[in-house]
Design a protein around this motif. Sequence first.
Motif, PDB file in Angstrom:
ATOM      1  N   VAL A 125       0.840  -1.203   0.000  1.00  0.00           N
ATOM      2  CA  VAL A 125       0.000   0.000   0.000  1.00  0.00           C
ATOM      3  C   VAL A 125       0.877   1.257   0.000  1.00  0.00           C
ATOM      4  O   VAL A 125       0.639   2.196  -0.749  1.00  0.00           O
ATOM      5  CB  VAL A 125      -0.951   0.002   1.216  1.00  0.00           C
ATOM      6  CG1 VAL A 125      -1.604   1.355   1.413  1.00  0.00           C
ATOM      7  CG2 VAL A 125      -2.001  -1.079   1.059  1.00  0.00           C
ATOM      8  N   TYR A 126       1.897   1.254   0.829  1.00  0.00           N
ATOM      9  CA  TYR A 126       2.778   2.417   0.933  1.00  0.00           C
ATOM     10  C   TYR A 126       3.516   2.655  -0.381  1.00  0.00           C
ATOM     11  O   TYR A 126       3.604   3.783  -0.863  1.00  0.00           O
ATOM     12  CB  TYR A 126       3.756   2.209   2.086  1.00  0.00           C
ATOM     13  CG  TYR A 126       4.581   3.426   2.410  1.00  0.00           C
ATOM     14  CD1 TYR A 126       3.993   4.570   2.935  1.00  0.00           C
ATOM     15  CD2 TYR A 126       5.946   3.437   2.202  1.00  0.00           C
ATOM     16  CE1 TYR A 126       4.737   5.691   3.238  1.00  0.00           C
ATOM     17  CE2 TYR A 126       6.708   4.560   2.499  1.00  0.00           C
ATOM     18  CZ  TYR A 126       6.099   5.679   3.016  1.00  0.00           C
ATOM     19  OH  TYR A 126       6.836   6.785   3.305  1.00  0.00           O
ATOM     20  N   LYS A 127       4.027   1.577  -0.962  1.00  0.00           N
ATOM     21  CA  LYS A 127       4.752   1.713  -2.228  1.00  0.00           C
ATOM     22  C   LYS A 127       3.835   2.246  -3.322  1.00  0.00           C
ATOM     23  O   LYS A 127       4.207   3.154  -4.068  1.00  0.00           O
ATOM     24  CB  LYS A 127       5.333   0.368  -2.645  1.00  0.00           C
ATOM     25  CG  LYS A 127       6.150   0.442  -3.905  1.00  0.00           C
ATOM     26  CD  LYS A 127       6.769  -0.888  -4.246  1.00  0.00           C
ATOM     27  CE  LYS A 127       7.601  -0.784  -5.503  1.00  0.00           C
ATOM     28  NZ  LYS A 127       8.276  -2.033  -5.830  1.00  0.00           N
ATOM     29  N   ASN A 128       2.619   1.720  -3.416  1.00  0.00           N
ATOM     30  CA  ASN A 128       1.671   2.192  -4.431  1.00  0.00           C
ATOM     31  C   ASN A 128       1.330   3.665  -4.238  1.00  0.00           C
ATOM     32  O   ASN A 128       1.243   4.418  -5.206  1.00  0.00           O
ATOM     33  CB  ASN A 128       0.404   1.347  -4.411  1.00  0.00           C
ATOM     34  CG  ASN A 128       0.633  -0.034  -4.953  1.00  0.00           C
ATOM     35  OD1 ASN A 128       1.602  -0.294  -5.666  1.00  0.00           O
ATOM     36  ND2 ASN A 128      -0.242  -0.959  -4.604  1.00  0.00           N
ATOM     37  N   LYS A 129       1.147   4.075  -2.986  1.00  0.00           N
ATOM     38  CA  LYS A 129       0.823   5.476  -2.707  1.00  0.00           C
ATOM     39  C   LYS A 129       1.987   6.385  -3.121  1.00  0.00           C
ATOM     40  O   LYS A 129       1.788   7.408  -3.771  1.00  0.00           O
ATOM     41  CB  LYS A 129       0.504   5.663  -1.226  1.00  0.00           C
ATOM     42  CG  LYS A 129       0.135   7.080  -0.863  1.00  0.00           C
ATOM     43  CD  LYS A 129      -0.336   7.171   0.558  1.00  0.00           C
ATOM     44  CE  LYS A 129      -0.635   8.569   0.984  1.00  0.00           C
ATOM     45  NZ  LYS A 129      -1.799   9.161   0.420  1.00  0.00           N
ATOM     46  N   LEU A 130       3.209   5.999  -2.756  1.00  0.00           N
ATOM     47  CA  LEU A 130       4.357   6.828  -3.114  1.00  0.00           C
ATOM     48  C   LEU A 130       4.595   6.860  -4.617  1.00  0.00           C
ATOM     49  O   LEU A 130       4.935   7.900  -5.175  1.00  0.00           O
ATOM     50  CB  LEU A 130       5.612   6.343  -2.395  1.00  0.00           C
ATOM     51  CG  LEU A 130       5.668   6.651  -0.909  1.00  0.00           C
ATOM     52  CD1 LEU A 130       6.932   6.061  -0.296  1.00  0.00           C
ATOM     53  CD2 LEU A 130       5.625   8.141  -0.656  1.00  0.00           C
TER      54      LEU A 130
ATOM     55  N   LEU B  10       4.767   9.963  -7.279  1.00  0.00           N
ATOM     56  CA  LEU B  10       5.841  10.161  -8.249  1.00  0.00           C
ATOM     57  C   LEU B  10       5.259  10.489  -9.623  1.00  0.00           C
ATOM     58  O   LEU B  10       5.755  11.362 -10.325  1.00  0.00           O
ATOM     59  CB  LEU B  10       6.702   8.905  -8.317  1.00  0.00           C
ATOM     60  CG  LEU B  10       8.049   9.004  -8.995  1.00  0.00           C
ATOM     61  CD1 LEU B  10       8.904  10.084  -8.360  1.00  0.00           C
ATOM     62  CD2 LEU B  10       8.759   7.666  -8.921  1.00  0.00           C
ATOM     63  N   ASP B  11       4.175   9.804  -9.985  1.00  0.00           N
ATOM     64  CA  ASP B  11       3.501  10.091 -11.257  1.00  0.00           C
ATOM     65  C   ASP B  11       2.932  11.509 -11.274  1.00  0.00           C
ATOM     66  O   ASP B  11       2.992  12.199 -12.289  1.00  0.00           O
ATOM     67  CB  ASP B  11       2.381   9.078 -11.510  1.00  0.00           C
ATOM     68  CG  ASP B  11       2.911   7.683 -11.766  1.00  0.00           C
ATOM     69  OD1 ASP B  11       4.102   7.547 -12.119  1.00  0.00           O
ATOM     70  OD2 ASP B  11       2.134   6.722 -11.599  1.00  0.00           O
ATOM     71  N   VAL B  12       2.384  11.957 -10.144  1.00  0.00           N
ATOM     72  CA  VAL B  12       1.835  13.309 -10.048  1.00  0.00           C
ATOM     73  C   VAL B  12       2.946  14.335 -10.235  1.00  0.00           C
ATOM     74  O   VAL B  12       2.789  15.313 -10.958  1.00  0.00           O
ATOM     75  CB  VAL B  12       1.120  13.522  -8.690  1.00  0.00           C
ATOM     76  CG1 VAL B  12       0.795  14.990  -8.467  1.00  0.00           C
ATOM     77  CG2 VAL B  12      -0.137  12.674  -8.626  1.00  0.00           C
ATOM     78  N   PHE B  13       4.102  14.097  -9.615  1.00  0.00           N
ATOM     79  CA  PHE B  13       5.226  15.023  -9.764  1.00  0.00           C
ATOM     80  C   PHE B  13       5.709  15.069 -11.210  1.00  0.00           C
ATOM     81  O   PHE B  13       6.135  16.109 -11.693  1.00  0.00           O
ATOM     82  CB  PHE B  13       6.395  14.644  -8.851  1.00  0.00           C
ATOM     83  CG  PHE B  13       6.103  14.836  -7.394  1.00  0.00           C
ATOM     84  CD1 PHE B  13       5.465  15.972  -6.927  1.00  0.00           C
ATOM     85  CD2 PHE B  13       6.472  13.873  -6.477  1.00  0.00           C
ATOM     86  CE1 PHE B  13       5.200  16.146  -5.589  1.00  0.00           C
ATOM     87  CE2 PHE B  13       6.217  14.041  -5.128  1.00  0.00           C
ATOM     88  CZ  PHE B  13       5.578  15.181  -4.688  1.00  0.00           C
ATOM     89  N   ALA B  14       5.646  13.958 -11.903  1.00  0.00           N
ATOM     90  CA  ALA B  14       6.094  13.910 -13.298  1.00  0.00           C
ATOM     91  C   ALA B  14       5.205  14.786 -14.180  1.00  0.00           C
ATOM     92  O   ALA B  14       5.667  15.373 -15.151  1.00  0.00           O
ATOM     93  CB  ALA B  14       6.087  12.471 -13.799  1.00  0.00           C
ATOM     94  N   GLU B  15       3.913  14.881 -13.823  1.00  0.00           N
ATOM     95  CA  GLU B  15       2.965  15.657 -14.625  1.00  0.00           C
ATOM     96  C   GLU B  15       2.961  17.135 -14.254  1.00  0.00           C
ATOM     97  O   GLU B  15       2.593  17.972 -15.058  1.00  0.00           O
ATOM     98  CB  GLU B  15       1.553  15.087 -14.431  1.00  0.00           C
ATOM     99  CG  GLU B  15       1.408  13.669 -14.945  1.00  0.00           C
ATOM    100  CD  GLU B  15       0.098  13.035 -14.506  1.00  0.00           C
ATOM    101  OE1 GLU B  15      -0.726  13.715 -13.856  1.00  0.00           O
ATOM    102  OE2 GLU B  15      -0.103  11.856 -14.810  1.00  0.00           O
TER     103      GLU B  15
END
Length: 113
Positions: A40-45, A49-54
């Motif tokens: 769960v933690y890995k998926n959330k982080l 990371l995807d949000v920061f890329a956008e």
Amino acid sequence: NKSSEADDGFLCRIALQFPDELLVDASEVCWLMEEAISGVYKNKLMSQLDVFAEDEVEIPLKQELKDEIKKHVSQPPLVFILGDTTYGSCCPDDIAAQHLNANVLVHYGYACL
């Protein structure tokens, strides 16, 4: 010591306390909980990371955030079983959990609180 707790390499510390009749299942519950928390933690982080890329974030800051997220993804939770409780199995052993710097104590079974 708060600084050593933050730097011990673990995401969090979770103490599990089982009554004697449930100890047979304790290790399996411990492993499953570690896997679930890590997933769960890995998926959330990774979604962050995807949000920061956008986002329109400055390149150096974006790389710094990516590095920080990757560091945290590699930190596993420490889930451990408390054994030989001080009082009865119905009494949550918060003293033992404190001695092991647990962030959370999960008590299974009847509690005489």
